[in-house]
Design a protein around this motif. Structure first.
Motif, PDB file in Angstrom:
ATOM      1  N   ARG A  31       0.840  -1.205   0.000  1.00 50.73           N
ATOM      2  CA  ARG A  31       0.000   0.000   0.000  1.00 50.73           C
ATOM      3  C   ARG A  31       0.876   1.257   0.000  1.00 50.73           C
ATOM      4  O   ARG A  31       0.598   2.226  -0.707  1.00 50.73           O
ATOM      5  N   PHE A  32       1.903   1.219   0.826  1.00 52.50           N
ATOM      6  CA  PHE A  32       2.818   2.353   0.922  1.00 52.50           C
ATOM      7  C   PHE A  32       3.472   2.647  -0.431  1.00 52.50           C
ATOM      8  O   PHE A  32       3.559   3.814  -0.858  1.00 52.50           O
ATOM      9  N   LYS A  33       3.893   1.615  -1.115  1.00 50.43           N
ATOM     10  CA  LYS A  33       4.516   1.800  -2.425  1.00 50.43           C
ATOM     11  C   LYS A  33       3.505   2.314  -3.453  1.00 50.43           C
ATOM     12  O   LYS A  33       3.838   3.142  -4.307  1.00 50.43           O
ATOM     13  N   GLU A  34       2.275   1.830  -3.361  1.00 48.51           N
ATOM     14  CA  GLU A  34       1.233   2.299  -4.279  1.00 48.51           C
ATOM     15  C   GLU A  34       0.918   3.777  -4.066  1.00 48.51           C
ATOM     16  O   GLU A  34       0.488   4.474  -4.997  1.00 48.51           O
ATOM     17  N   MET A  35       1.154   4.282  -2.835  1.00 42.84           N
ATOM     18  CA  MET A  35       0.956   5.695  -2.538  1.00 42.84           C
ATOM     19  C   MET A  35       2.112   6.551  -3.053  1.00 42.84           C
ATOM     20  O   MET A  35       2.081   7.768  -2.955  1.00 42.84           O
ATOM     21  N   GLY A  36       3.141   5.885  -3.573  1.00 48.46           N
ATOM     22  CA  GLY A  36       4.293   6.623  -4.083  1.00 48.46           C
ATOM     23  C   GLY A  36       5.494   6.619  -3.164  1.00 48.46           C
ATOM     24  O   GLY A  36       6.518   7.244  -3.461  1.00 48.46           O
ATOM     25  N   GLY A  37       5.380   5.896  -2.040  1.00 44.60           N
ATOM     26  CA  GLY A  37       6.505   5.821  -1.119  1.00 44.60           C
ATOM     27  C   GLY A  37       7.590   4.882  -1.610  1.00 44.60           C
ATOM     28  O   GLY A  37       7.340   3.978  -2.419  1.00 44.60           O
ATOM     29  N   LEU A  38       8.792   5.106  -1.108  1.00 45.33           N
ATOM     30  CA  LEU A  38       9.924   4.240  -1.447  1.00 45.33           C
ATOM     31  C   LEU A  38      10.267   3.404  -0.224  1.00 45.33           C
ATOM     32  O   LEU A  38      10.441   3.941   0.875  1.00 45.33           O
ATOM     33  N   PHE A  39      10.378   2.092  -0.418  1.00 46.86           N
ATOM     34  CA  PHE A  39      10.674   1.189   0.691  1.00 46.86           C
ATOM     35  C   PHE A  39      11.940   0.399   0.402  1.00 46.86           C
ATOM     36  O   PHE A  39      12.142  -0.108  -0.716  1.00 46.86           O
ATOM     37  N   THR A  40      12.791   0.280   1.417  1.00 49.40           N
ATOM     38  CA  THR A  40      13.982  -0.553   1.264  1.00 49.40           C
ATOM     39  C   THR A  40      14.430  -1.095   2.620  1.00 49.40           C
ATOM     40  O   THR A  40      13.808  -0.821   3.650  1.00 49.40           O
ATOM     41  N   LEU A  41      15.504  -1.856   2.601  1.00 53.00           N
ATOM     42  CA  LEU A  41      16.009  -2.549   3.785  1.00 53.00           C
ATOM     43  C   LEU A  41      17.385  -2.030   4.172  1.00 53.00           C
ATOM     44  O   LEU A  41      18.176  -1.630   3.311  1.00 53.00           O
ATOM     45  N   ALA A  42      17.672  -2.064   5.456  1.00 50.69           N
ATOM     46  CA  ALA A  42      19.014  -1.806   5.976  1.00 50.69           C
ATOM     47  C   ALA A  42      19.308  -2.903   6.982  1.00 50.69           C
ATOM     48  O   ALA A  42      18.674  -2.979   8.033  1.00 50.69           O
ATOM     49  N   THR A  43      20.249  -3.758   6.662  1.00 49.28           N
ATOM     50  CA  THR A  43      20.451  -4.979   7.429  1.00 49.28           C
ATOM     51  C   THR A  43      21.932  -5.327   7.535  1.00 49.28           C
ATOM     52  O   THR A  43      22.745  -4.875   6.721  1.00 49.28           O
ATOM     53  N   GLY A  44      22.250  -6.142   8.509  1.00 52.25           N
ATOM     54  CA  GLY A  44      23.596  -6.675   8.595  1.00 52.25           C
ATOM     55  C   GLY A  44      23.816  -7.852   7.668  1.00 52.25           C
ATOM     56  O   GLY A  44      24.947  -8.303   7.485  1.00 52.25           O
ATOM     57  N   ARG A  45      22.742  -8.344   7.098  1.00 49.53           N
ATOM     58  CA  ARG A  45      22.837  -9.530   6.242  1.00 49.53           C
ATOM     59  C   ARG A  45      23.558  -9.238   4.921  1.00 49.53           C
ATOM     60  O   ARG A  45      23.684  -8.099   4.504  1.00 49.53           O
ATOM     61  N   MET A  46      23.976 -10.322   4.258  1.00 53.86           N
ATOM     62  CA  MET A  46      24.625 -10.247   2.959  1.00 53.86           C
ATOM     63  C   MET A  46      23.592 -10.387   1.844  1.00 53.86           C
ATOM     64  O   MET A  46      22.404 -10.594   2.100  1.00 53.86           O
ATOM     65  N   GLU A  47      24.057 -10.283   0.592  1.00 53.73           N
ATOM     66  CA  GLU A  47      23.167 -10.288  -0.565  1.00 53.73           C
ATOM     67  C   GLU A  47      22.259 -11.518  -0.612  1.00 53.73           C
ATOM     68  O   GLU A  47      21.031 -11.381  -0.744  1.00 53.73           O
ATOM     69  N   ALA A  48      22.835 -12.699  -0.514  1.00 55.30           N
ATOM     70  CA  ALA A  48      22.046 -13.927  -0.640  1.00 55.30           C
ATOM     71  C   ALA A  48      21.009 -14.062   0.461  1.00 55.30           C
ATOM     72  O   ALA A  48      19.942 -14.641   0.254  1.00 55.30           O
ATOM     73  N   ALA A  49      21.303 -13.512   1.628  1.00 58.30           N
ATOM     74  CA  ALA A  49      20.396 -13.647   2.772  1.00 58.30           C
ATOM     75  C   ALA A  49      19.221 -12.680   2.717  1.00 58.30           C
ATOM     76  O   ALA A  49      18.254 -12.848   3.460  1.00 58.30           O
ATOM     77  N   VAL A  50      19.301 -11.659   1.862  1.00 55.94           N
ATOM     78  CA  VAL A  50      18.176 -10.720   1.730  1.00 55.94           C
ATOM     79  C   VAL A  50      17.386 -10.932   0.444  1.00 55.94           C
ATOM     80  O   VAL A  50      16.269 -10.418   0.314  1.00 55.94           O
ATOM     81  N   GLU A  51      17.928 -11.685  -0.477  1.00 50.94           N
ATOM     82  CA  GLU A  51      17.284 -11.851  -1.785  1.00 50.94           C
ATOM     83  C   GLU A  51      15.839 -12.357  -1.693  1.00 50.94           C
ATOM     84  O   GLU A  51      14.959 -11.850  -2.407  1.00 50.94           O
ATOM     85  N   PRO A  52      15.535 -13.346  -0.837  1.00 49.05           N
ATOM     86  CA  PRO A  52      14.136 -13.803  -0.758  1.00 49.05           C
ATOM     87  C   PRO A  52      13.171 -12.687  -0.351  1.00 49.05           C
ATOM     88  O   PRO A  52      12.036 -12.634  -0.840  1.00 49.05           O
ATOM     89  N   PHE A  53      13.614 -11.787   0.508  1.00 53.68           N
ATOM     90  CA  PHE A  53      12.745 -10.700   0.966  1.00 53.68           C
ATOM     91  C   PHE A  53      12.627  -9.606  -0.093  1.00 53.68           C
ATOM     92  O   PHE A  53      11.577  -8.979  -0.234  1.00 53.68           O
TER      93      PHE A  53
END
Length: 271
Positions: A31-53
């Motif tokens: 819903r937030f993205k449909e309103m024009g918002g930008l969403f992203t992640l900030a994590t200690g994880r590496m690339e492969a560990a965030v890809e599913p999300f």
């Protein structure tokens, strides 16, 4: 209304205790993205560990990885920003000696989008299961070259504290943070989620964006302070909660959905 960028930590914030995104959080983010918002992640994880999300949420905004040491475009997989550090041989020797003393510690070394471990044990395997990534065998060339980060997982708080002190005594220019109570992360100098958030805003080149950051632990502290609005979840570390502008619900009660509903959507209605 200014363009809103919502940046969320993963473990203990967006994810539930089974390390999944609840339908409530997922639907709110859409819903937030449909309103024009930008969403992203900030994590200690590496690339492969965030890809599913990334795939589940359709994230197309650059993601902050390795607790701020790297920013990656999730669409092109291009590295947009990266910091590295070189560990002196004396510290490598100290780390390795700690590994042979007991079976209560794991050492993980991250470089070039891969993760390596010198010793396999139950501590390491528990982490692999959580992150969904299997560590590769450690090789001697890792000692000589720069790495993205080193992580120590220890069931012994005393041992983690001793290794933290050893790094401080070495004079190595770096950042150190506990991303969980028993996860000590050794990062390149000036690599924090806060500096990475600042860099992310520069990369996006959006005129006067409004940044909202959400986290639960000490590795989120710099990001919470850097954002225009910093949220701590109810289950957050006391220091993070004290530094946050606001405290939302427990991560098991769909904290990101609560923020989107209680703050962003209501703010949009009043605009």
């Amino acid at each position: 209304m200014k363009k809103i960028i919502l940046i969320s930590d993963l473990d203990g914030t967006l994810l539930n205790q089974t390390h999944q995104i609840s339908p409530e959080n997922e639907n709110a983010i859409r819903r937030f993205k449909e309103m024009g918002g930008l969403f992203t992640l900030a994590t200690g994880r590496m690339e492969a560990a965030v890809e599913p999300f990334i795939q589940k949420l359709g994230i197309d905004v650059p993601v902050i990885l390795y607790n701020g040491a790297k920013i990656v475009d999730p669409v092109t997989k291009k590295v947009l920003y990266e910091k590295q550090l070189t560990i002196p041989l004396s510290l490598w020797s100290r780390f390795m000696a700690s590994l042979t003393e007991a079976d209560d510690m794991a050492l993980l070394v991250y470089r070039d989008g891969q993760v390596y471990a010198p010793v396999r044990n139950a501590v390491l395997e528990k982490h692999e299961k959580k992150d969904g990534v299997v560590c590769l065998p450690f090789t001697d060339d890792l000692i000589a070259g720069p790495v993205t980060k080193v992580m120590i997982i220890s069931d012994s708080v005393q041992k983690a504290n001793e290794l933290e002190q050893a790094v401080l005594n070495s004079g190595l220019p770096c950042e150190m943070v506990y991303s969980e109570s028993n996860y000590l992360e050794i990062l390149p100098q000036h690599a924090t989620k806060g500096t990475a958030l600042e860099e992310l805003v520069r990369i996006l080149q959006i005129d006067q964006p409004y940044t909202i950051a959400v986290g639960d632990n000490l590795n989120d502290l710099a990001m919470i302070r850097q954002a225009d609005l910093g949220y701590a979840v109810e289950n957050a570390h006391p220091q993070l909660a004290a530094a946050a502008d606001a405290v939302t619900v427990h991560h098991e009660r769909h904290a990101i959905a609560a923020i989107i509903g209680d703050y962003i959507e209501k703010r949009r209605e009043l605009a």
